[in-house]
Design a protein around this motif. Structure first.
Motif, PDB file in Angstrom:
ATOM      1  N   GLN A   3     -14.848  41.150 -80.145  1.00  0.00           N
ATOM      2  CA  GLN A   3     -14.846  41.462 -78.881  1.00  0.00           C
ATOM      3  C   GLN A   3     -13.296  42.693 -78.564  1.00  0.00           C
ATOM      4  N   LEU A   4     -12.422  42.432 -79.927  1.00  0.00           N
ATOM      5  CA  LEU A   4     -11.397  43.425 -79.864  1.00  0.00           C
ATOM      6  C   LEU A   4     -11.792  44.812 -80.012  1.00  0.00           C
ATOM      7  N   LYS A   5     -12.627  44.859 -80.273  1.00  0.00           N
ATOM      8  CA  LYS A   5     -13.616  46.512 -80.827  1.00  0.00           C
ATOM      9  C   LYS A   5     -14.190  47.139 -79.089  1.00  0.00           C
ATOM     10  N   GLU A   6     -14.398  46.356 -78.660  1.00  0.00           N
ATOM     11  CA  GLU A   6     -14.596  46.318 -76.976  1.00  0.00           C
ATOM     12  C   GLU A   6     -13.306  47.476 -76.111  1.00  0.00           C
ATOM     13  N   VAL A   7     -12.236  47.504 -76.669  1.00  0.00           N
ATOM     14  CA  VAL A   7     -11.179  47.550 -75.684  1.00  0.00           C
ATOM     15  C   VAL A   7     -10.986  49.178 -76.139  1.00  0.00           C
ATOM     16  N   TYR A   8     -10.256  49.549 -74.853  1.00  0.00           N
ATOM     17  CA  TYR A   8     -10.576  50.948 -74.969  1.00  0.00           C
ATOM     18  C   TYR A   8      -9.155  51.017 -75.520  1.00  0.00           C
ATOM     19  N   GLY A   9      -9.168  52.116 -76.969  1.00  0.00           N
ATOM     20  CA  GLY A   9      -8.304  52.506 -77.342  1.00  0.00           C
ATOM     21  C   GLY A   9      -8.363  52.828 -79.196  1.00  0.00           C
ATOM     22  N   ILE A  10      -8.926  51.366 -79.242  1.00  0.00           N
ATOM     23  CA  ILE A  10      -9.454  50.754 -80.635  1.00  0.00           C
ATOM     24  C   ILE A  10     -10.471  51.008 -81.304  1.00  0.00           C
ATOM     25  N   ASP A  11     -10.615  52.051 -81.994  1.00  0.00           N
ATOM     26  CA  ASP A  11     -11.707  52.201 -82.949  1.00  0.00           C
ATOM     27  C   ASP A  11     -11.553  50.975 -84.158  1.00  0.00           C
ATOM     28  N   ASP A  12     -12.464  52.028 -84.994  1.00  0.00           N
ATOM     29  CA  ASP A  12     -12.288  51.231 -86.389  1.00  0.00           C
ATOM     30  C   ASP A  12     -11.209  50.763 -86.760  1.00  0.00           C
ATOM     31  N   ASP A  13     -10.606  51.963 -87.641  1.00  0.00           N
ATOM     32  CA  ASP A  13      -9.800  51.625 -88.278  1.00  0.00           C
ATOM     33  C   ASP A  13      -8.727  51.394 -87.333  1.00  0.00           C
ATOM     34  N   ALA A  14      -8.627  51.209 -86.189  1.00  0.00           N
ATOM     35  CA  ALA A  14      -7.442  50.412 -85.526  1.00  0.00           C
ATOM     36  C   ALA A  14      -7.867  49.297 -85.141  1.00  0.00           C
ATOM     37  N   PHE A  15      -8.954  49.325 -85.416  1.00  0.00           N
ATOM     38  CA  PHE A  15      -9.866  47.293 -85.433  1.00  0.00           C
ATOM     39  C   PHE A  15      -9.459  46.300 -86.987  1.00  0.00           C
ATOM     40  N   ASP A  16      -9.407  47.620 -87.653  1.00  0.00           N
ATOM     41  CA  ASP A  16      -9.266  46.651 -89.321  1.00  0.00           C
ATOM     42  C   ASP A  16      -7.545  46.406 -89.858  1.00  0.00           C
ATOM     43  N   LYS A  17      -6.766  46.822 -88.665  1.00  0.00           N
ATOM     44  CA  LYS A  17      -5.556  46.944 -89.298  1.00  0.00           C
ATOM     45  C   LYS A  17      -5.392  45.984 -88.489  1.00  0.00           C
ATOM     46  N   ILE A  18      -5.702  45.207 -87.514  1.00  0.00           N
ATOM     47  CA  ILE A  18      -5.059  44.922 -86.394  1.00  0.00           C
ATOM     48  C   ILE A  18      -6.405  43.047 -86.748  1.00  0.00           C
ATOM     49  N   GLU A  19      -7.353  43.144 -87.029  1.00  0.00           N
ATOM     50  CA  GLU A  19      -8.278  41.814 -87.803  1.00  0.00           C
ATOM     51  C   GLU A  19      -7.194  40.902 -87.200  1.00  0.00           C
ATOM     52  N   GLY A  20      -6.474  40.864 -88.619  1.00  0.00           N
ATOM     53  CA  GLY A  20      -5.921  39.806 -89.479  1.00  0.00           C
ATOM     54  C   GLY A  20      -5.196  38.949 -88.596  1.00  0.00           C
ATOM     55  N   TRP A  21      -4.419  39.789 -86.992  1.00  0.00           N
ATOM     56  CA  TRP A  21      -4.018  38.914 -86.410  1.00  0.00           C
ATOM     57  C   TRP A  21      -4.292  38.122 -85.506  1.00  0.00           C
ATOM     58  N   PHE A  22      -5.278  38.115 -85.345  1.00  0.00           N
ATOM     59  CA  PHE A  22      -5.940  37.007 -84.086  1.00  0.00           C
ATOM     60  C   PHE A  22      -6.781  36.241 -85.164  1.00  0.00           C
ATOM     61  N   ASN A  23      -7.146  35.523 -84.224  1.00  0.00           N
ATOM     62  CA  ASN A  23      -8.084  34.198 -84.184  1.00  0.00           C
ATOM     63  C   ASN A  23      -8.754  33.587 -83.283  1.00  0.00           C
ATOM     64  N   SER A  24     -10.252  33.016 -83.798  1.00  0.00           N
ATOM     65  CA  SER A  24     -10.270  33.033 -82.737  1.00  0.00           C
ATOM     66  C   SER A  24     -10.584  31.097 -82.330  1.00  0.00           C
ATOM     67  N   ASN A  25     -10.190  30.539 -82.088  1.00  0.00           N
ATOM     68  CA  ASN A  25     -10.454  28.674 -81.862  1.00  0.00           C
ATOM     69  C   ASN A  25     -11.577  28.471 -81.364  1.00  0.00           C
ATOM     70  N   LEU A  26     -11.818  27.636 -81.070  1.00  0.00           N
ATOM     71  CA  LEU A  26     -13.489  26.874 -81.016  1.00  0.00           C
ATOM     72  C   LEU A  26     -13.267  26.425 -79.938  1.00  0.00           C
ATOM     73  N   LEU A  27     -12.539  26.496 -79.346  1.00  0.00           N
ATOM     74  CA  LEU A  27     -11.877  25.627 -77.868  1.00  0.00           C
ATOM     75  C   LEU A  27     -13.412  26.295 -76.804  1.00  0.00           C
ATOM     76  N   PRO A  28     -14.130  25.464 -75.871  1.00  0.00           N
ATOM     77  CA  PRO A  28     -15.012  25.788 -75.196  1.00  0.00           C
ATOM     78  C   PRO A  28     -14.720  27.066 -74.423  1.00  0.00           C
ATOM     79  N   VAL A  29     -15.379  28.173 -74.018  1.00  0.00           N
ATOM     80  CA  VAL A  29     -15.290  28.610 -73.575  1.00  0.00           C
ATOM     81  C   VAL A  29     -15.794  29.218 -71.962  1.00  0.00           C
ATOM     82  N   LEU A  30     -14.879  28.973 -70.880  1.00  0.00           N
ATOM     83  CA  LEU A  30     -14.810  28.652 -69.527  1.00  0.00           C
ATOM     84  C   LEU A  30     -15.604  29.569 -68.889  1.00  0.00           C
ATOM     85  N   LYS A  31     -17.008  28.721 -68.323  1.00  0.00           N
ATOM     86  CA  LYS A  31     -18.274  29.348 -67.913  1.00  0.00           C
ATOM     87  C   LYS A  31     -18.075  29.559 -65.835  1.00  0.00           C
ATOM     88  N   LEU A  32     -18.567  30.922 -65.710  1.00  0.00           N
ATOM     89  CA  LEU A  32     -18.388  30.401 -63.962  1.00  0.00           C
ATOM     90  C   LEU A  32     -19.648  29.704 -64.149  1.00  0.00           C
TER      91      LEU A  32
END
Length: 94
Positions: A3-32
């Motif tokens: 979903q970081l790819k949806e952030v304004y200003g993060i193109d494919d090159d930027a995403f490739d550089k920062i992707e490793g900085w993030f991980n997704s924990n498997l906590l449940p999503v807070l639903k509305l």
């Protein structure tokens, strides 16, 4: 993380550089609660926003929501939008 790819200003090159900085924990999503959340609450969601909150509010004013799939019957709903919204919504009144 993708979903970081949806952030304004993060193109494919930027995403490739920062992707490793993030991980997704498997906590449940807070639903509305699609059947009872206020317009103000719904509009703050980054995917639903003002137009989506308006759509949901109008639809539930005239249709009972017994299950979350009932929202997929909204005239403005398409498969793409449903795929984005459905993980973040639930019916709370049942």
């Amino acid at each position: 993380v993708s979903q970081l790819k949806e952030v304004y200003g993060i193109d494919d090159d930027a995403f490739d550089k920062i992707e490793g900085w993030f991980n997704s924990n498997l906590l449940p999503v807070l639903k509305l609660c699609a059947d009872s959340a206020s317009w103000s609450t719904l509009k703050r969601h980054p995917y639903i926003r003002v137009d989506g909150a308006r759509m949901i509010e109008r639809y539930r004013r005239h249709h009972e929501l017994g299950k979350i799939e009932d929202l997929s019957l909204m005239p403005q709903m398409d498969d793409s939008l449903w795929g984005i919204w459905s993980p973040y919504l639930q019916i709370c009144s049942n």
